[in-house]
Structures are given as C-alpha cells and as structure tokens.
Design a protein around this motif. Structure first.
Motif, PDB file in Angstrom:
ATOM      1  N   PHE A   1       0.849  -1.063  -0.323  1.00  0.00           N
ATOM      2  CA  PHE A   1      -0.105  -0.332   0.053  1.00  0.00           C
ATOM      3  C   PHE A   1       0.897   1.210  -0.256  1.00  0.00           C
ATOM      4  O   PHE A   1       1.322   1.332   1.138  1.00  0.00           O
ATOM      5  N   SER A   2       0.691   2.303  -0.725  1.00  0.00           N
ATOM      6  CA  SER A   2       1.341   3.524  -1.109  1.00  0.00           C
ATOM      7  C   SER A   2       1.006   4.646  -0.849  1.00  0.00           C
ATOM      8  O   SER A   2      -0.953   4.850  -1.776  1.00  0.00           O
ATOM      9  N   GLY A   3       0.159   5.011  -0.043  1.00  0.00           N
ATOM     10  CA  GLY A   3      -0.801   6.010   0.704  1.00  0.00           C
ATOM     11  C   GLY A   3       0.386   7.488  -0.213  1.00  0.00           C
ATOM     12  O   GLY A   3       1.488   8.000  -0.264  1.00  0.00           O
ATOM     13  N   ARG A   4      -0.256   8.763  -0.726  1.00  0.00           N
ATOM     14  CA  ARG A   4      -0.173   9.356  -1.645  1.00  0.00           C
ATOM     15  C   ARG A   4      -0.720  10.733  -1.149  1.00  0.00           C
ATOM     16  O   ARG A   4      -2.263  10.959  -0.214  1.00  0.00           O
ATOM     17  N   VAL A   5      -0.639  12.061  -0.571  1.00  0.00           N
ATOM     18  CA  VAL A   5      -0.957  13.366  -0.015  1.00  0.00           C
ATOM     19  C   VAL A   5      -2.203  13.577  -1.551  1.00  0.00           C
ATOM     20  O   VAL A   5      -1.629  13.604  -2.633  1.00  0.00           O
ATOM     21  N   ARG A   6      -3.241  14.314  -0.801  1.00  0.00           N
ATOM     22  CA  ARG A   6      -4.356  14.141  -1.666  1.00  0.00           C
ATOM     23  C   ARG A   6      -5.093  15.499  -2.229  1.00  0.00           C
ATOM     24  O   ARG A   6      -4.509  15.979  -0.753  1.00  0.00           O
ATOM     25  N   ASP A   7      -5.487  16.220  -3.368  1.00  0.00           N
ATOM     26  CA  ASP A   7      -6.437  17.463  -2.385  1.00  0.00           C
ATOM     27  C   ASP A   7      -7.845  17.071  -3.038  1.00  0.00           C
ATOM     28  O   ASP A   7      -7.987  17.415  -3.771  1.00  0.00           O
ATOM     29  N   GLU A   8      -8.488  16.930  -2.338  1.00  0.00           N
ATOM     30  CA  GLU A   8      -9.867  16.967  -2.864  1.00  0.00           C
ATOM     31  C   GLU A   8     -10.694  17.966  -2.303  1.00  0.00           C
ATOM     32  O   GLU A   8     -11.649  17.329  -2.900  1.00  0.00           O
ATOM     33  N   SER A   9      -9.789  19.230  -1.966  1.00  0.00           N
ATOM     34  CA  SER A   9     -11.104  20.038  -1.361  1.00  0.00           C
ATOM     35  C   SER A   9     -10.402  21.352  -2.999  1.00  0.00           C
ATOM     36  O   SER A   9     -11.694  22.869  -2.816  1.00  0.00           O
ATOM     37  N   GLY A  10      -9.005  20.793  -2.936  1.00  0.00           N
ATOM     38  CA  GLY A  10      -8.861  22.117  -4.193  1.00  0.00           C
ATOM     39  C   GLY A  10      -9.265  23.024  -3.872  1.00  0.00           C
ATOM     40  O   GLY A  10      -7.385  24.234  -4.284  1.00  0.00           O
ATOM     41  N   ARG A  11      -7.924  23.256  -2.553  1.00  0.00           N
ATOM     42  CA  ARG A  11      -7.468  24.006  -1.561  1.00  0.00           C
ATOM     43  C   ARG A  11      -6.060  23.440  -0.869  1.00  0.00           C
ATOM     44  O   ARG A  11      -5.026  24.764  -0.864  1.00  0.00           O
ATOM     45  N   VAL A  12      -5.151  22.231  -0.684  1.00  0.00           N
ATOM     46  CA  VAL A  12      -4.090  22.365  -0.020  1.00  0.00           C
ATOM     47  C   VAL A  12      -2.980  22.235  -0.921  1.00  0.00           C
ATOM     48  O   VAL A  12      -3.529  21.285  -2.289  1.00  0.00           O
ATOM     49  N   GLN A  13      -2.075  22.627  -0.422  1.00  0.00           N
ATOM     50  CA  GLN A  13      -0.882  22.507  -1.027  1.00  0.00           C
ATOM     51  C   GLN A  13       0.077  21.697  -1.466  1.00  0.00           C
ATOM     52  O   GLN A  13       0.774  21.149  -1.518  1.00  0.00           O
ATOM     53  N   ALA A  14      -0.093  21.682   0.669  1.00  0.00           N
ATOM     54  CA  ALA A  14       1.242  20.366   1.323  1.00  0.00           C
ATOM     55  C   ALA A  14       0.123  20.043   2.344  1.00  0.00           C
ATOM     56  O   ALA A  14      -0.329  21.053   3.333  1.00  0.00           O
ATOM     57  N   LEU A  15       1.043  18.955   3.406  1.00  0.00           N
ATOM     58  CA  LEU A  15       0.611  18.658   4.463  1.00  0.00           C
ATOM     59  C   LEU A  15       2.040  18.773   4.967  1.00  0.00           C
ATOM     60  O   LEU A  15       3.440  18.667   4.880  1.00  0.00           O
ATOM     61  N   PHE A  16       1.814  19.186   6.485  1.00  0.00           N
ATOM     62  CA  PHE A  16       2.797  18.388   7.527  1.00  0.00           C
ATOM     63  C   PHE A  16       3.032  18.117   8.852  1.00  0.00           C
ATOM     64  O   PHE A  16       1.799  17.983   8.887  1.00  0.00           O
ATOM     65  N   LEU A  17       4.214  17.057   8.376  1.00  0.00           N
ATOM     66  CA  LEU A  17       3.220  15.804   9.815  1.00  0.00           C
ATOM     67  C   LEU A  17       5.371  15.733  10.677  1.00  0.00           C
ATOM     68  O   LEU A  17       5.798  16.092  10.739  1.00  0.00           O
ATOM     69  N   GLU A  18       4.082  15.914  11.961  1.00  0.00           N
ATOM     70  CA  GLU A  18       5.224  15.978  13.121  1.00  0.00           C
ATOM     71  C   GLU A  18       4.637  14.815  13.974  1.00  0.00           C
ATOM     72  O   GLU A  18       4.098  13.866  13.432  1.00  0.00           O
ATOM     73  N   HIS A  19       6.057  13.790  14.472  1.00  0.00           N
ATOM     74  CA  HIS A  19       6.042  12.605  14.825  1.00  0.00           C
ATOM     75  C   HIS A  19       6.703  13.401  16.554  1.00  0.00           C
ATOM     76  O   HIS A  19       7.762  14.190  17.073  1.00  0.00           O
ATOM     77  N   TYR A  20       6.793  12.386  17.135  1.00  0.00           N
ATOM     78  CA  TYR A  20       7.409  12.009  18.842  1.00  0.00           C
ATOM     79  C   TYR A  20       8.601  11.468  18.835  1.00  0.00           C
ATOM     80  O   TYR A  20       8.365   9.725  18.253  1.00  0.00           O
ATOM     81  N   PRO A  21       9.605  11.181  18.230  1.00  0.00           N
ATOM     82  CA  PRO A  21      10.872  10.226  18.024  1.00  0.00           C
ATOM     83  C   PRO A  21      10.833   9.088  19.616  1.00  0.00           C
ATOM     84  O   PRO A  21      10.986   9.619  20.189  1.00  0.00           O
ATOM     85  N   GLY A  22      11.077   8.263  18.565  1.00  0.00           N
ATOM     86  CA  GLY A  22      10.952   6.975  19.626  1.00  0.00           C
ATOM     87  C   GLY A  22       9.412   6.387  19.739  1.00  0.00           C
ATOM     88  O   GLY A  22       9.279   5.116  19.826  1.00  0.00           O
ATOM     89  N   MET A  23       8.538   7.249  20.276  1.00  0.00           N
ATOM     90  CA  MET A  23       7.680   6.427  20.517  1.00  0.00           C
ATOM     91  C   MET A  23       6.755   6.152  18.820  1.00  0.00           C
ATOM     92  O   MET A  23       5.862   5.112  18.767  1.00  0.00           O
ATOM     93  N   THR A  24       7.150   7.254  18.090  1.00  0.00           N
ATOM     94  CA  THR A  24       5.934   6.847  16.655  1.00  0.00           C
ATOM     95  C   THR A  24       6.742   5.491  16.187  1.00  0.00           C
ATOM     96  O   THR A  24       5.808   4.432  15.728  1.00  0.00           O
ATOM     97  N   GLU A  25       8.056   5.444  16.501  1.00  0.00           N
ATOM     98  CA  GLU A  25       8.400   3.931  16.629  1.00  0.00           C
ATOM     99  C   GLU A  25       8.051   3.247  16.463  1.00  0.00           C
ATOM    100  O   GLU A  25       8.026   1.481  15.858  1.00  0.00           O
ATOM    101  N   ASN A  26       7.894   2.846  18.071  1.00  0.00           N
ATOM    102  CA  ASN A  26       7.553   2.061  18.999  1.00  0.00           C
ATOM    103  C   ASN A  26       5.638   1.875  18.453  1.00  0.00           C
ATOM    104  O   ASN A  26       5.361   0.779  18.938  1.00  0.00           O
ATOM    105  N   ALA A  27       5.286   2.782  18.142  1.00  0.00           N
ATOM    106  CA  ALA A  27       4.047   2.153  17.668  1.00  0.00           C
ATOM    107  C   ALA A  27       3.958   1.707  16.806  1.00  0.00           C
ATOM    108  O   ALA A  27       2.667   0.933  16.452  1.00  0.00           O
TER     109      ALA A  27
END
Length: 161
Positions: free
Chosen positions: A38-64
């Motif tokens: 499965f490959s998930g890609r950033v999409r713009d269904e609304s016609g107004r999104v230019q990009a996404l920015f994802l933040e994570h908590y290092p270590g906690m995200t990998e553990n999850a």
C-alpha cells in the motif's frame, strides 16, 4: 520432526526524505507467494490543499508502528512487514506512507495490510497540518478512521488467519 516457522521480520522507519522506490527482496526467499503493497500519497480533494506537514514524537512513533506490526504478525501467518512513514513537509502527489506485507498466501497479506493501515491511521502518534491559501491549519482526526480501526478490535478476528 517438527519445524517451526521463523516469525515475520519487521522493519519500521520514520523519515523526512522522499520514499525511494526500492525493489523488494523478501519474496525471493521462496517462502512468500504474496506481496501486498500500500502506498499512500498526499491528495487534494478540496482543491485548496498545497501540502501537508507531519510531526511525530521520535521513539514513540516507531514504537507504536512496531507494536501494530507485532499484532499483525500474531494474527496472520506473515513472512515480513515493512512500514515507512514520512514526516515534515510533503507536497501533493508525494508518497506519505508505505506498508508492505509478505506472506505465503494472498489472503493473509491483504488482510494484514488493511489491518496495519486502519490501525496506523488512528493509533500512531502523528500530527498533521495542511497548507492552503490562508496558511497552515491543524487537521482533526476523522471519525471514519476510528471506525475502520474499531472493526479490528476486541476478541479474535472472524477473518481467516
């Protein structure tokens, strides 16, 4: 004489770099008759999104990620699992997540891949902002993601192992 199948190998990664399209080697060992990717890609269904920015908590995200991969390994007869998720700024059309599952048979691979994505979307600590013409805005969790994850919860799966 009884032979014990080795447990599925698990590889998880968080990266700010674009995901490389690397060839899979897991299926070449003769044990895997199925590879589901499965490959998930950033999409713009609304016609107004230019990009996404994802933040994570290092270590906690990998553990999850490792934890949900471990649950998949317990639930289905799998040979290998790979989960790679991007963080940072990601533009429309770029790959944001890749989940690959190798198994002896297709049913286990398809089921496990669907499980991993459904649980990942609702239980892995990642925070998302969208960039539109009026700036960055936090994205709220979607109810449909929680509902998709809920179908896998509680007791043993009714689905084939």
């Amino acid at each position: 004489m009884t032979t014990t199948k080795a447990p599925a190998t698990i590889e998880v990664a968080i990266t700010a770099e674009p995901l490389e399209d690397r060839p899979s080697g897991e299926g070449r060992d003769g044990r895997s008759g199925a590879e589901v990717r499965f490959s998930g890609r950033v999409r713009d269904e609304s016609g107004r999104v230019q990009a996404l920015f994802l933040e994570h908590y290092p270590g906690m995200t990998e553990n999850a990620l490792e934890k949900i991969a471990g649950h998949a390994r317990e639930r289905w007869p799998l040979n290998a699992i790979e989960i790679i998720h991007r963080v940072g700024e990601i533009r429309i059309g770029e790959e944001i997540v890749r989940v690959v599952v190798w198994a002896g048979h297709r049913h286990a691979a398809f089921e496990a891949c669907a499980f991993l994505m459904d649980i990942l979307k609702s239980q892995v600590p990642l925070w998302k902002k969208e960039l539109s013409d009026d700036g960055w805005h936090w994205v709220e969790a979607r109810e449909r993601d929680a509902e998709a994850a809920a179908r896998w919860m509680g007791g043993p799966s009714e689905r084939a192992r």
